[in-house]
Scaffold this motif. Structure first.
Motif, PDB file in Angstrom:
ATOM      1  N   GLN A 144      77.356 132.384  32.772  1.00  0.00           N
ATOM      2  CA  GLN A 144      76.535 132.108  33.938  1.00  0.00           C
ATOM      3  C   GLN A 144      77.151 132.709  35.192  1.00  0.00           C
ATOM      4  N   THR A 145      76.284 133.194  36.068  1.00  0.00           N
ATOM      5  CA  THR A 145      76.709 133.645  37.389  1.00  0.00           C
ATOM      6  C   THR A 145      76.819 132.435  38.297  1.00  0.00           C
ATOM      7  N   VAL A 146      77.933 132.323  39.000  1.00  0.00           N
ATOM      8  CA  VAL A 146      78.160 131.213  39.925  1.00  0.00           C
ATOM      9  C   VAL A 146      78.369 131.784  41.319  1.00  0.00           C
ATOM     10  N   PRO A 147      77.452 131.539  42.261  1.00  0.00           N
ATOM     11  CA  PRO A 147      77.623 132.032  43.621  1.00  0.00           C
ATOM     12  C   PRO A 147      78.453 131.078  44.468  1.00  0.00           C
ATOM     13  N   SER A 148      78.861 131.536  45.637  1.00  0.00           N
ATOM     14  CA  SER A 148      79.448 130.640  46.630  1.00  0.00           C
ATOM     15  C   SER A 148      78.376 129.683  47.119  1.00  0.00           C
ATOM     16  N   LEU A 149      78.765 128.432  47.399  1.00  0.00           N
ATOM     17  CA  LEU A 149      77.792 127.415  47.799  1.00  0.00           C
ATOM     18  C   LEU A 149      78.102 126.821  49.169  1.00  0.00           C
ATOM     19  N   VAL A 150      78.701 127.609  50.070  1.00  0.00           N
ATOM     20  CA  VAL A 150      79.057 127.078  51.377  1.00  0.00           C
ATOM     21  C   VAL A 150      77.853 126.483  52.093  1.00  0.00           C
ATOM     22  N   VAL A 151      76.716 127.200  52.094  1.00  0.00           N
ATOM     23  CA  VAL A 151      75.570 126.713  52.858  1.00  0.00           C
ATOM     24  C   VAL A 151      74.872 125.536  52.186  1.00  0.00           C
ATOM     25  N   ASN A 152      75.303 125.160  50.988  1.00  0.00           N
ATOM     26  CA  ASN A 152      74.720 124.005  50.299  1.00  0.00           C
ATOM     27  C   ASN A 152      75.590 122.763  50.379  1.00  0.00           C
ATOM     28  N   ILE A 153      76.673 122.801  51.162  1.00  0.00           N
ATOM     29  CA  ILE A 153      77.519 121.615  51.278  1.00  0.00           C
ATOM     30  C   ILE A 153      76.727 120.486  51.924  1.00  0.00           C
ATOM     31  N   ASN A 154      76.795 119.311  51.317  1.00  0.00           N
ATOM     32  CA  ASN A 154      76.125 118.114  51.832  1.00  0.00           C
ATOM     33  C   ASN A 154      77.152 117.297  52.605  1.00  0.00           C
ATOM     34  N   THR A 180      84.992 118.039  49.613  1.00  0.00           N
ATOM     35  CA  THR A 180      85.715 118.767  50.649  1.00  0.00           C
ATOM     36  C   THR A 180      86.635 117.880  51.483  1.00  0.00           C
ATOM     37  N   SER A 181      86.760 116.603  51.139  1.00  0.00           N
ATOM     38  CA  SER A 181      87.616 115.715  51.912  1.00  0.00           C
ATOM     39  C   SER A 181      89.062 116.202  51.905  1.00  0.00           C
ATOM     40  N   VAL A 182      89.691 116.245  53.079  1.00  0.00           N
ATOM     41  CA  VAL A 182      91.084 116.670  53.168  1.00  0.00           C
ATOM     42  C   VAL A 182      92.025 115.517  53.477  1.00  0.00           C
ATOM     43  N   TYR A 183      91.477 114.304  53.632  1.00  0.00           N
ATOM     44  CA  TYR A 183      92.296 113.155  54.005  1.00  0.00           C
ATOM     45  C   TYR A 183      92.515 112.176  52.855  1.00  0.00           C
ATOM     46  N   ALA A 184      91.465 111.904  52.104  1.00  0.00           N
ATOM     47  CA  ALA A 184      91.530 110.831  51.111  1.00  0.00           C
ATOM     48  C   ALA A 184      90.470 111.064  50.049  1.00  0.00           C
ATOM     49  N   PRO A 185      90.580 110.399  48.900  1.00  0.00           N
ATOM     50  CA  PRO A 185      89.516 110.479  47.908  1.00  0.00           C
ATOM     51  C   PRO A 185      88.168 110.061  48.499  1.00  0.00           C
ATOM     52  N   MET A 186      87.094 110.595  47.934  1.00  0.00           N
ATOM     53  CA  MET A 186      85.763 110.269  48.410  1.00  0.00           C
ATOM     54  C   MET A 186      84.873 109.906  47.232  1.00  0.00           C
ATOM     55  N   THR A 187      83.879 109.061  47.480  1.00  0.00           N
ATOM     56  CA  THR A 187      83.020 108.551  46.410  1.00  0.00           C
ATOM     57  C   THR A 187      81.614 109.130  46.531  1.00  0.00           C
ATOM     58  N   ILE A 188      81.100 109.615  45.400  1.00  0.00           N
ATOM     59  CA  ILE A 188      79.752 110.173  45.310  1.00  0.00           C
ATOM     60  C   ILE A 188      78.948 109.331  44.334  1.00  0.00           C
ATOM     61  N   HIS A 189      77.753 108.934  44.732  1.00  0.00           N
ATOM     62  CA  HIS A 189      76.838 108.228  43.843  1.00  0.00           C
ATOM     63  C   HIS A 189      75.913 109.230  43.162  1.00  0.00           C
ATOM     64  N   TYR A 190      75.508 108.911  41.939  1.00  0.00           N
ATOM     65  CA  TYR A 190      74.583 109.785  41.217  1.00  0.00           C
ATOM     66  C   TYR A 190      73.512 108.954  40.526  1.00  0.00           C
ATOM     67  N   ASP A 248      86.774 117.422  63.235  1.00  0.00           N
ATOM     68  CA  ASP A 248      87.305 118.697  62.778  1.00  0.00           C
ATOM     69  C   ASP A 248      87.117 118.888  61.273  1.00  0.00           C
ATOM     70  N   PHE A 249      87.231 117.798  60.517  1.00  0.00           N
ATOM     71  CA  PHE A 249      87.184 117.894  59.065  1.00  0.00           C
ATOM     72  C   PHE A 249      86.199 116.870  58.486  1.00  0.00           C
ATOM     73  N   PRO A 250      84.897 117.065  58.672  1.00  0.00           N
ATOM     74  CA  PRO A 250      83.933 116.110  58.115  1.00  0.00           C
ATOM     75  C   PRO A 250      83.933 116.145  56.592  1.00  0.00           C
ATOM     76  N   ASN A 251      83.671 115.002  55.987  1.00  0.00           N
ATOM     77  CA  ASN A 251      83.583 114.932  54.537  1.00  0.00           C
ATOM     78  C   ASN A 251      82.288 115.566  54.064  1.00  0.00           C
ATOM     79  N   GLY A 252      82.318 116.107  52.863  1.00  0.00           N
ATOM     80  CA  GLY A 252      81.125 116.697  52.269  1.00  0.00           C
ATOM     81  C   GLY A 252      81.350 116.987  50.804  1.00  0.00           C
ATOM     82  N   PHE A 253      80.293 117.409  50.136  1.00  0.00           N
ATOM     83  CA  PHE A 253      80.415 117.780  48.728  1.00  0.00           C
ATOM     84  C   PHE A 253      79.396 118.852  48.392  1.00  0.00           C
ATOM     85  N   LEU A 254      79.682 119.600  47.356  1.00  0.00           N
ATOM     86  CA  LEU A 254      78.702 120.501  46.765  1.00  0.00           C
ATOM     87  C   LEU A 254      78.694 120.248  45.258  1.00  0.00           C
TER      88      LEU A 254
END
Length: 286
Positions: A144-154, A180-190, A248-254
């Protein structure tokens, strides 16, 4: 990792339309791999980088292994040097650039921002893409081709969705999330729904700092289902940045789904998109 995330989120919080490939000074590929596949095959990742500038540029490159806390190295000991207009390929990038043998998977960050790589032009930008595929089969390679997903960060203001997943006799699916958290673990719901909108599985996963995790749908609680599947994901309120534009460093995920053909091992990459992207300044509907 701090500066890489800062540079990345500074881009995503502008009104930039999503695309299959990205022309930016910072790019993040959510999954690259070097590990065993079915039938004695080996999964590897190739990286292609194209310098669109009329002068040479340097691209810093960092591998962020899965399921561990990762720290950004601002010295960029691993670099790619590209002449004006040059396109290069780093075949089996985890082995050729970073020296890994096998049994590793993670995310890949590339940056050419002149604030961090002295000597690059002020408006440096580049184009890049990866392909992850299996080698060793008499039938050829499948992947599979995998592109960069910078603009899709939530960054946490709305849910992200992926549709087209399958988990049946013909296909199996895996869900991957890079935080993308740089301070601490982060939780994602699915939440995973079938074709009729019935919830098949839901829960939450905690990600390590600047790290990828990937799970099969079976691990998430989804058995064999005779319909296409849709995944919804959102940041836990405790993991959200109060105001991404003020930090400066907001949390996010892709996130992504890798849908694999059970017969050939061929894979399809499905990236997540936010239902309501959050931009600094004027919102899209204003």
């Amino acid at each position: 990792m701090r500066r890489l995330v800062l540079a990345t989120l500074a881009v995503v919080l502008l009104a930039v339309p999503a695309s299959a490939q990205e022309i930016l000074d910072t790019q993040i590929f959510p999954v690259v791999a070097r590990g065993p596949g079915l039938g004695g095959t080996l999964w590897v990742t190739d990286l292609v980088v194209s310098n669109l500038m009329d002068e040479p540029i340097t691209v810093g490159i960092q591998y962020l292994p899965e399921r561990q806390d990762n720290l950004f190295n601002p010295m960029f000991p691993d670099r790619l040097e590209l002449e004006a207009g040059e396109t290069i390929i780093a075949e089996d990038v985890l082995q050729s650039v970073f020296g890994y043998e096998e049994g590793t998977k993670g995310a890949l960050g590339l940056i050419a921002d002149p604030n961090y790589l002295e000597g690059n032009p002020e408006d440096t930008h580049f184009l890049a893409v990866t392909r992850t595929y299996n080698v060793g089969s008499e039938l050829g390679t499948f992947g599979q081709t995998v592109p960069s997903l910078v603009v899709n960060i939530n960054v946490g203001w709305a849910s992200s969705f992926i549709t087209g997943a399958r988990n049946d006799a013909d296909f199996r699916s895996n869900l991957g999330i890079f935080g993308t958290s740089v301070y601490a673990p982060m939780t994602i719901h699915y939440r995973i729904k079938d074709g009729q909108g019935t919830i098949l599985a839901e829960g939450a996963k905690t990600l390590r700092i600047a790290s990828l995790q990937q799970w099969s749908f079976e691990q998430l609680g989804v058995g064999e289902v005779d319909s296409p599947l849709t995944v919804e994901m959102w940041l836990d309120p405790a993991s959200m940045s109060e105001d991404p534009c003020a930090e400066d460093f907001p949390n996010g995920f892709l996130a992504y789904v890798s849908k694999v053909d059970n017969g050939t091992g061929d894979a399809e990459f499905l990236s997540a998109a936010s239902i309501e992207p959050y931009y600094c300044g004027v919102m899209p509907d204003e």
